[in-house]
Design a protein around this motif. Structure first.
Motif, short mmCIF file in Angstrom:
data_model
loop_
_atom_site.label_atom_id
_atom_site.label_comp_id
_atom_site.label_asym_id
_atom_site.label_seq_id
_atom_site.Cartn_x
_atom_site.Cartn_y
_atom_site.Cartn_z
N GLU A 24 0.84 -1.20 0.00
CA GLU A 24 0.00 0.00 0.00
C GLU A 24 0.87 1.26 0.00
O GLU A 24 0.59 2.23 -0.69
CB GLU A 24 -0.91 -0.02 1.24
N CYS A 25 1.95 1.21 0.76
CA CYS A 25 2.88 2.32 0.86
C CYS A 25 3.49 2.63 -0.51
O CYS A 25 3.52 3.77 -0.96
CB CYS A 25 3.97 1.98 1.87
N LYS A 27 2.28 1.77 -3.37
CA LYS A 27 1.23 2.14 -4.31
C LYS A 27 0.96 3.65 -4.29
O LYS A 27 0.61 4.23 -5.29
CB LYS A 27 -0.06 1.38 -3.96
N ILE A 28 1.16 4.29 -3.12
CA ILE A 28 0.94 5.73 -3.04
C ILE A 28 2.23 6.52 -3.30
O ILE A 28 2.31 7.71 -3.03
CB ILE A 28 0.28 6.17 -1.70
N GLY A 29 3.24 5.83 -3.84
CA GLY A 29 4.45 6.50 -4.29
C GLY A 29 5.47 6.78 -3.19
O GLY A 29 6.30 7.67 -3.33
N CYS A 30 5.39 6.02 -2.10
CA CYS A 30 6.31 6.24 -0.99
C CYS A 30 7.31 5.10 -0.87
O CYS A 30 7.19 4.09 -1.55
CB CYS A 30 5.53 6.40 0.31
N CYS A 31 8.27 5.29 0.01
CA CYS A 31 9.29 4.27 0.26
C CYS A 31 8.90 3.47 1.50
O CYS A 31 8.30 4.01 2.42
CB CYS A 31 10.63 4.94 0.53
N PHE A 32 9.28 2.19 1.53
CA PHE A 32 8.99 1.36 2.69
C PHE A 32 10.25 0.65 3.12
O PHE A 32 10.92 0.00 2.31
CB PHE A 32 7.90 0.33 2.36
N ASN A 33 10.58 0.78 4.42
CA ASN A 33 11.73 0.08 4.96
C ASN A 33 11.48 -0.10 6.46
O ASN A 33 11.46 0.86 7.22
CB ASN A 33 13.01 0.89 4.72
N ALA A 34 11.25 -1.35 6.86
CA ALA A 34 10.87 -1.64 8.24
C ALA A 34 12.05 -2.11 9.09
O ALA A 34 11.88 -2.73 10.12
CB ALA A 34 9.77 -2.70 8.25
N SER A 35 13.27 -1.79 8.66
CA SER A 35 14.44 -2.32 9.36
C SER A 35 14.81 -1.52 10.61
O SER A 35 15.57 -2.00 11.44
CB SER A 35 15.64 -2.38 8.42
N VAL A 36 14.31 -0.31 10.74
CA VAL A 36 14.67 0.51 11.90
C VAL A 36 13.42 0.78 12.74
O VAL A 36 12.46 1.36 12.23
CB VAL A 36 15.30 1.86 11.45
N PRO A 37 13.41 0.36 14.02
CA PRO A 37 12.23 0.62 14.84
C PRO A 37 12.12 2.09 15.22
O PRO A 37 13.09 2.83 15.17
CB PRO A 37 12.46 -0.24 16.09
N SER A 38 10.91 2.51 15.55
CA SER A 38 10.57 3.85 16.04
C SER A 38 10.91 5.01 15.10
O SER A 38 11.13 6.12 15.53
CB SER A 38 11.17 4.09 17.45
N VAL A 39 10.98 4.73 13.80
CA VAL A 39 11.02 5.79 12.79
C VAL A 39 9.97 5.40 11.76
O VAL A 39 9.57 4.24 11.69
CB VAL A 39 12.40 5.94 12.10
N TRP A 41 8.25 3.87 8.80
CA TRP A 41 8.63 2.80 7.85
C TRP A 41 8.16 3.13 6.45
O TRP A 41 8.74 2.71 5.47
CB TRP A 41 8.03 1.46 8.31
N CYS A 42 7.07 3.85 6.38
CA CYS A 42 6.57 4.32 5.09
C CYS A 42 6.86 5.81 5.06
O CYS A 42 6.33 6.57 5.87
CB CYS A 42 5.07 4.05 4.99
N TYR A 43 7.76 6.22 4.18
CA TYR A 43 8.22 7.60 4.22
C TYR A 43 8.37 8.19 2.82
O TYR A 43 8.40 7.47 1.82
CB TYR A 43 9.55 7.69 4.98
N ASN A 44 8.46 9.50 2.78
CA ASN A 44 8.57 10.22 1.52
C ASN A 44 9.94 10.01 0.89
O ASN A 44 10.96 10.07 1.58
CB ASN A 44 8.35 11.72 1.75
N PRO A 45 9.98 9.79 -0.42
CA PRO A 45 11.28 9.67 -1.11
C PRO A 45 12.00 11.01 -1.12
O PRO A 45 11.37 12.06 -0.95
CB PRO A 45 10.90 9.24 -2.52
N LYS A 46 13.30 10.95 -1.34
CA LYS A 46 14.08 12.18 -1.49
C LYS A 46 13.60 12.88 -2.75
O LYS A 46 13.24 12.25 -3.73
CB LYS A 46 15.56 11.84 -1.67
N GLN A 47 13.64 14.20 -2.71
CA GLN A 47 13.30 14.97 -3.91
C GLN A 47 14.32 14.66 -4.99
O GLN A 47 15.51 14.52 -4.71
CB GLN A 47 13.31 16.47 -3.60
N LYS A 48 13.85 14.58 -6.22
CA LYS A 48 14.78 14.41 -7.34
C LYS A 48 15.64 15.66 -7.42
O LYS A 48 15.19 16.75 -7.13
CB LYS A 48 14.00 14.26 -8.65
#
Length: 99
Positions: A24-25, A27-39, A41-48
């Motif tokens: 789902e993350c 699909k809405i154009g975001c990045c997903f990385n669940a390797s680090v707790p308490s930050v 996991w679904c976050y905005n990509p860096k600006q081009k």
């Protein structure tokens, strides 16, 4: 692009909702990385990375000034100035291109 998801965990900005799935993350154009707790996991990509360029084709120019504008007034507005060819704007907007 994968490199746009290389965001330092502490600089991640949330992009989604609590408990969002990886699919789902993405699909809405975001990045997903669940390797680090308490930050996020679904976050905005860096600006081009983009840069402003003065378009080469005089016929694609978008007017940024007025007839008879001086080069200094034009560049002070943050626009491009090229006093040629006739019949097209000489003071015109930049184009933004991806690096």
């Amino acid at each position: 692009a994968k490199c746009q998801c290389k965001v330092v965990p502490r600089e991640r900005t949330n992009c989604g909702y609590p408990g969002i799935s990886a699919a789902e993350c993405k699909k809405i154009g975001c990045c997903f990385n669940a390797s680090v707790p308490s930050v996020p996991w679904c976050y905005n990509p860096k600006q081009k990375k983009v840069k402003k360029v003065c378009p080469n084709d005089p016929y694609t120019r978008i007017n940024c000034g007025y007839p008879g504008i001086k080069p200094r007034e034009c560049t002070k507005k943050g626009c491009c100035f090229r006093a040629h060819p006739a019949g097209v704007p000489w003071c015109f907007y930049h184009r933004v291109v991806e690096e």
